[in-house]
Design an enzyme around this catalytic site. Structure first.
Site, PDB file in Angstrom:
ATOM      1  N   HIS A 156      12.222 -29.002  34.406  1.00  0.00           N
ATOM      2  CA  HIS A 156      11.618 -29.995  35.145  1.00  0.00           C
ATOM      3  C   HIS A 156      11.794 -30.164  36.449  1.00  0.00           C
ATOM      4  O   HIS A 156      11.653 -31.380  37.167  1.00  0.00           O
ATOM      5  CB  HIS A 156      11.509 -31.185  34.333  1.00  0.00           C
ATOM      6  CG  HIS A 156      10.275 -31.939  34.456  1.00  0.00           C
ATOM      7  ND1 HIS A 156       9.889 -32.886  35.262  1.00  0.00           N
ATOM      8  CD2 HIS A 156       9.256 -32.115  33.537  1.00  0.00           C
ATOM      9  CE1 HIS A 156       8.573 -33.306  35.323  1.00  0.00           C
ATOM     10  NE2 HIS A 156       8.152 -32.873  34.195  1.00  0.00           N
ATOM     11  N   HIS A 175       6.201 -25.046  31.742  1.00  0.00           N
ATOM     12  CA  HIS A 175       6.068 -26.343  32.331  1.00  0.00           C
ATOM     13  C   HIS A 175       7.502 -26.329  33.141  1.00  0.00           C
ATOM     14  O   HIS A 175       7.902 -27.588  33.489  1.00  0.00           O
ATOM     15  CB  HIS A 175       6.202 -27.713  31.675  1.00  0.00           C
ATOM     16  CG  HIS A 175       5.852 -29.104  32.269  1.00  0.00           C
ATOM     17  ND1 HIS A 175       4.830 -28.958  33.419  1.00  0.00           N
ATOM     18  CD2 HIS A 175       6.387 -30.017  32.298  1.00  0.00           C
ATOM     19  CE1 HIS A 175       4.792 -30.376  33.797  1.00  0.00           C
ATOM     20  NE2 HIS A 175       5.911 -31.061  33.054  1.00  0.00           N
ATOM     21  N   HIS A 212       2.110 -36.813  26.836  1.00  0.00           N
ATOM     22  CA  HIS A 212       3.420 -36.265  26.643  1.00  0.00           C
ATOM     23  C   HIS A 212       4.034 -36.424  25.412  1.00  0.00           C
ATOM     24  O   HIS A 212       3.807 -37.379  24.647  1.00  0.00           O
ATOM     25  CB  HIS A 212       4.520 -37.099  27.787  1.00  0.00           C
ATOM     26  CG  HIS A 212       4.148 -36.988  28.865  1.00  0.00           C
ATOM     27  ND1 HIS A 212       2.992 -37.511  29.722  1.00  0.00           N
ATOM     28  CD2 HIS A 212       4.327 -35.892  29.999  1.00  0.00           C
ATOM     29  CE1 HIS A 212       2.993 -37.390  31.038  1.00  0.00           C
ATOM     30  NE2 HIS A 212       3.672 -36.302  31.147  1.00  0.00           N
ATOM     31  N   ASP A 217       2.915 -32.300  27.623  1.00  0.00           N
ATOM     32  CA  ASP A 217       3.905 -31.853  28.679  1.00  0.00           C
ATOM     33  C   ASP A 217       5.307 -32.556  28.471  1.00  0.00           C
ATOM     34  O   ASP A 217       5.274 -33.420  27.552  1.00  0.00           O
ATOM     35  CB  ASP A 217       3.746 -32.500  29.996  1.00  0.00           C
ATOM     36  CG  ASP A 217       2.638 -31.883  30.756  1.00  0.00           C
ATOM     37  OD1 ASP A 217       1.809 -31.071  29.794  1.00  0.00           O
ATOM     38  OD2 ASP A 217       2.296 -31.882  31.725  1.00  0.00           O
TER      39      ASP A 217
HETATM   40 ZN    ZN Z   1       6.312 -32.994  33.034  1.00  0.00          ZN
END
Ligand code: ZN
Length: 440
Positions: free
Chosen positions: A309, A305, A396, A255
């Site tokens: 954010h 995503h 990540h 992510d």
């Molecule tokens: Zn995230």
């Protein structure tokens, strides 16, 4: 004979030009990197993105502002007792650079908290001459005369665009002031942008007042053609890996990227002949389009995503849709790629998200906590202990430690008998197994 020499000359010229262009392009790719900080704490969620330009003076200024924002937020917010009351800080950037090395950066700071009646928005802009390493003022772009015209233009556009909420007396007062009081402006290849805090200027309007004026309508003393080079075609390779649906599978997911560590991660995946799924942020797509092209050509999958954010489950429907759709759009435009899956930020899902997207929602079953754990061995342990068939592992691609851990994680999981699948493949495997079950 003359003809041959002429042709040879042309060929040499072509080679030199191509070389120069490649070098420029390469340089362009490297002239900034994007720093991302994401924290998912018990009492606050923080997501910060900003560019680092390699111009010390400019970077120092931006970083000091980021630290100030972070400290101010931490002092004021993020100390509520209930999980549902988590406060949010989101900082995003716009970056533009013209062909004469003028850099324009806008930071947008968004704070959402139950302490606030409305989310708070603010901007900071940085306009910089990359050659002279000096700040640029509005007066560097416009003559005295032109400034007066510009002022009138802003006024009339503001009255038109914000007619429902503008407080006219205050507008007169604000625009009567000197131009040094208009500190927030930016540019890209088409427009100039001017930002004004809404508190004094508007009633019942809770975002930043933004006026954009096409450069063609202004006579700036400087031309600001963007140096951005865009290549919009991409060949997407066909998935070729063969998966045995009767054997255990695991899906690695990353992510918050892409980032400067993504390429390393791609190479590790490729070396090990495995694929993964990357849930990307829309605001990074253009800056990392070459890396994303590579990722897709290596048969990895891309998911959505959000754009920058923001905490999706708390956004009003319009902003929520915008966060998702803008990311779909930029991936379509730059890579001709349409993600099928959405991973909501902070793993937080509600009915509003479900009802407002066509994308399938994917969370995870194993959290490596690599955003918090700094020890590489502990990340490896999290990603390889008690892994079950069909698990989705969350990592990540914005940390070096995650990239380092991955080098160990893949061989260990392979040793345990796992095949690596993308989310689409995982779904396929589940379907096939479902049919097998029915047949049996
Ligand atoms: Zn995230």
């Amino acid at each position: 004979m003359k003809k041959i020499i002429f042709i040879l000359g042309m060929i040499i010229m072509c080679i030199i030009t191509t070389k120069l262009i490649t070098q420029c392009f390469h340089h362009e790719e490297k002239d900034k990197e994007i720093i991302t900080i994401v924290e998912d704490k018990a009492d606050a969620v923080i997501s910060i993105h900003y560019p680092k330009t390699n111009i010390k003076e400019l970077d120092r200024e931006i970083e000091s502002d980021i630290v100030k924002q972070y400290m101010a937020f931490s002092k004021e917010y993020g100390n509520s007792d209930y999980l549902m009351d988590r406060d949010e800080l989101n900082i995003d950037y716009q970056y533009d650079k013209s062909n004469n090395n003028y850099i324009s950066i806008t930071l947008t700071i968004y704070i959402n908290s139950y302490k606030l009646q409305y989310p708070s928005w603010s901007v900071i802009t940085y306009n910089f001459d990359g050659n002279k390493k000096e700040k640029l003022q509005l007066s560097d772009f416009f003559s005295e005369k032109e400034l007066i015209k510009l002022k009138q233009k802003i006024k009339s556009m503001m009255l038109e665009k914000y007619q429902d909420c503008i407080i006219v007396e205050n507008l007169e007062q604000l625009l009567a002031q000197d131009f040094s009081n208009y500190p927030y402006f930016s540019f890209d290849q088409d427009n100039f942008y001017f930002y004004f805090p809404e508190e004094k200027l508007a009633s019942d309007y809770h975002e930043i007042i933004t006026i954009s004026i096409p450069q063609s309508e202004l006579s700036s003393t400087i031309s600001l053609v963007s140096s951005k080079q865009q290549e919009k075609t991409i060949s997407i390779g066909k998935q070729q890996s063969i998966i045995d649906p009767t054997k255990p599978v695991v899906a690695l997911t990353f992510d918050d990227g892409p980032s400067r560590y993504t390429e390393e991660i791609l190479e590790t995946l490729r070396r090990n002949e495995v694929c993964a799924t990357f849930f990307v942020l829309g605001n990074k797509v253009e800056d990392y389009q070459e890396i994303l092209k590579k990722s897709v050509s290596y048969h990895n999958e891309l998911g959505n995503h959000s754009y920058n954010h923001k905490w999706l489950s708390r956004l009003p429907i319009n902003s929520l849709k915008e966060q998702i759709e803008k990311t779909q759009q930029v991936l379509q435009e730059t890579l001709s790629y349409q993600p099928k899956y959405l991973r909501p930020t902070y793993g937080s899902v509600n009915d509003r998200i479900r009802k407002n997207t066509e994308l399938k929602i994917v969370l995870w079953t194993v959290d490596t906590k690599d955003w918090k754990i700094t020890n590489v061995d502990r990340i490896i342990e999290k990603a390889t202990t008690n892994i079950k068939d069909g698990d989705i592992i969350l990592m990540h691609d914005i940390f070096e430690r995650s990239s380092q851990a991955l080098e160990e994680i893949i061989p260990i999981l392979k040793e345990q008998g796992f095949q690596f699948v993308t989310i689409s493949e995982l779904e396929e495997v589940k379907k096939i197994r479902g049919y097998i079950d029915v047949d049996n």
